[in-house]
Design an enzyme around this catalytic site. Structure first.
Site, short mmCIF file in Angstrom:
data_model
loop_
_atom_site.label_atom_id
_atom_site.label_comp_id
_atom_site.label_asym_id
_atom_site.label_seq_id
_atom_site.Cartn_x
_atom_site.Cartn_y
_atom_site.Cartn_z
N PHE A 23 36.50 38.15 41.04
CA PHE A 23 36.41 38.32 42.54
C PHE A 23 34.98 38.21 42.98
O PHE A 23 34.05 38.79 42.49
CB PHE A 23 37.04 39.55 42.93
CG PHE A 23 37.42 39.53 44.34
CD1 PHE A 23 38.56 39.10 44.51
CD2 PHE A 23 36.77 40.39 45.28
CE1 PHE A 23 39.17 39.24 45.97
CE2 PHE A 23 37.20 40.53 46.36
CZ PHE A 23 38.32 40.02 46.84
N PHE A 58 37.59 45.95 39.19
CA PHE A 58 38.32 47.13 38.44
C PHE A 58 38.92 46.98 37.17
O PHE A 58 39.18 47.93 36.25
CB PHE A 58 39.70 47.22 39.56
CG PHE A 58 40.52 48.79 39.24
CD1 PHE A 58 39.88 49.66 39.79
CD2 PHE A 58 41.56 49.01 38.39
CE1 PHE A 58 40.52 51.03 39.77
CE2 PHE A 58 42.07 50.10 38.27
CZ PHE A 58 41.53 51.17 39.05
N THR A 81 30.97 42.23 41.59
CA THR A 81 30.45 42.57 42.90
C THR A 81 31.56 43.02 43.97
O THR A 81 32.52 42.38 43.98
CB THR A 81 29.99 41.17 43.56
OG1 THR A 81 28.92 40.80 42.96
CG2 THR A 81 29.44 41.52 45.26
N ILE A 83 32.20 44.27 47.78
CA ILE A 83 31.61 44.40 49.20
C ILE A 83 32.56 45.15 49.92
O ILE A 83 33.80 45.09 49.89
CB ILE A 83 31.46 42.89 49.62
CG1 ILE A 83 30.56 42.34 48.67
CG2 ILE A 83 30.95 43.08 51.06
CD1 ILE A 83 30.51 40.86 48.99
N SER A 86 37.00 47.15 55.43
CA SER A 86 37.43 48.12 56.52
C SER A 86 38.35 49.12 56.07
O SER A 86 38.61 49.95 56.98
CB SER A 86 37.97 47.22 57.80
OG SER A 86 39.09 46.47 57.28
N HIS A 89 39.38 51.05 50.40
CA HIS A 89 39.54 50.35 48.84
C HIS A 89 38.13 50.24 48.19
O HIS A 89 38.21 50.66 46.98
CB HIS A 89 40.34 49.30 49.20
CG HIS A 89 40.36 48.30 47.87
ND1 HIS A 89 41.44 48.47 46.79
CD2 HIS A 89 39.72 47.15 47.56
CE1 HIS A 89 41.31 47.81 46.14
NE2 HIS A 89 40.47 46.90 46.31
N ARG A 128 20.79 40.48 46.15
CA ARG A 128 20.53 41.15 44.86
C ARG A 128 21.16 39.97 44.01
O ARG A 128 20.86 40.44 42.56
CB ARG A 128 21.52 42.27 44.73
CG ARG A 128 20.96 43.32 45.59
CD ARG A 128 21.57 44.48 46.00
NE ARG A 128 21.34 45.57 46.99
CZ ARG A 128 20.49 45.43 48.09
NH1 ARG A 128 20.75 44.13 48.96
NH2 ARG A 128 20.11 46.52 48.91
#
Length: 156
Positions: A23, A58, A81, A83, A86, A89, A128
């Site tokens: 992901f 995960f 990664t 990110i 909203s 989660h 990064r």
């Protein structure tokens, strides 16, 4: 005076497993490239670096556990990664992945390095992964090399 233990940044002879979350692959592939480059520049043989791709962050602790318990690796590096979006989660995923990886480092007997980015924005993740803030994959590789060499000193 007692002994002084310190890991060294020499990767020759080390076997390293890397677990990468797919992901946000446009970021994680750059982290992987940085980790592989860091290992090779410090003397690792390309054939001593194995990579396991998992669907997302995960799933990283499961694959890292399998690698660490296999007895084939001197260290395992985890890269992913996450990110912020909203919803909450982000917090759930980040907390569980961090706990899972840190528990492996304490229970498997080999270093398991946390190289999972947890950022608020895509821009922070990009920074990064090889632009303004260096490459956290490279940094994770350096930590893995140092910790694997430190661990070997306790076995002597």
């Amino acid at each position: 005076m007692g002994k002084n233990y310190e890991g060294h940044l020499v990767a020759s002879g080390l076997k390293v497993g890397i677990v990468v979350g797919r992901f946000n692959e446009f970021i994680t592939s750059k982290l992987l490239g940085g980790a592989q480059d860091g290992l090779i520049r410090h003397g690792a043989d390309e054939g001593d670096i194995d990579v396991a791709w998992v669907p997302g962050a995960f799933e990283i602790p499961f694959a890292a556990k399998k690698m660490a318990e296999s007895g084939r690796y001197d260290a395992v590096i985890t890269l992913g990664t996450v990110i912020r979006g909203s919803t909450p989660h982000f917090d759930y995923v980040c907390n569980e992945v961090a706990k899972g990886v840190s528990s492996l480092a304490l229970t498997t007997g080999i270093p398991v390095i946390f190289g999972v980015l947890t950022t608020d924005t895509i821009e922070q993740a990009v920074e990064r992964a090889g632009t303004k803030a260096g490459n956290k994959g490279w940094e994770a590789a350096s930590a893995a090399i140092e910790m694997a060499n430190l661990a070997k000193q306790f076995e002597e």
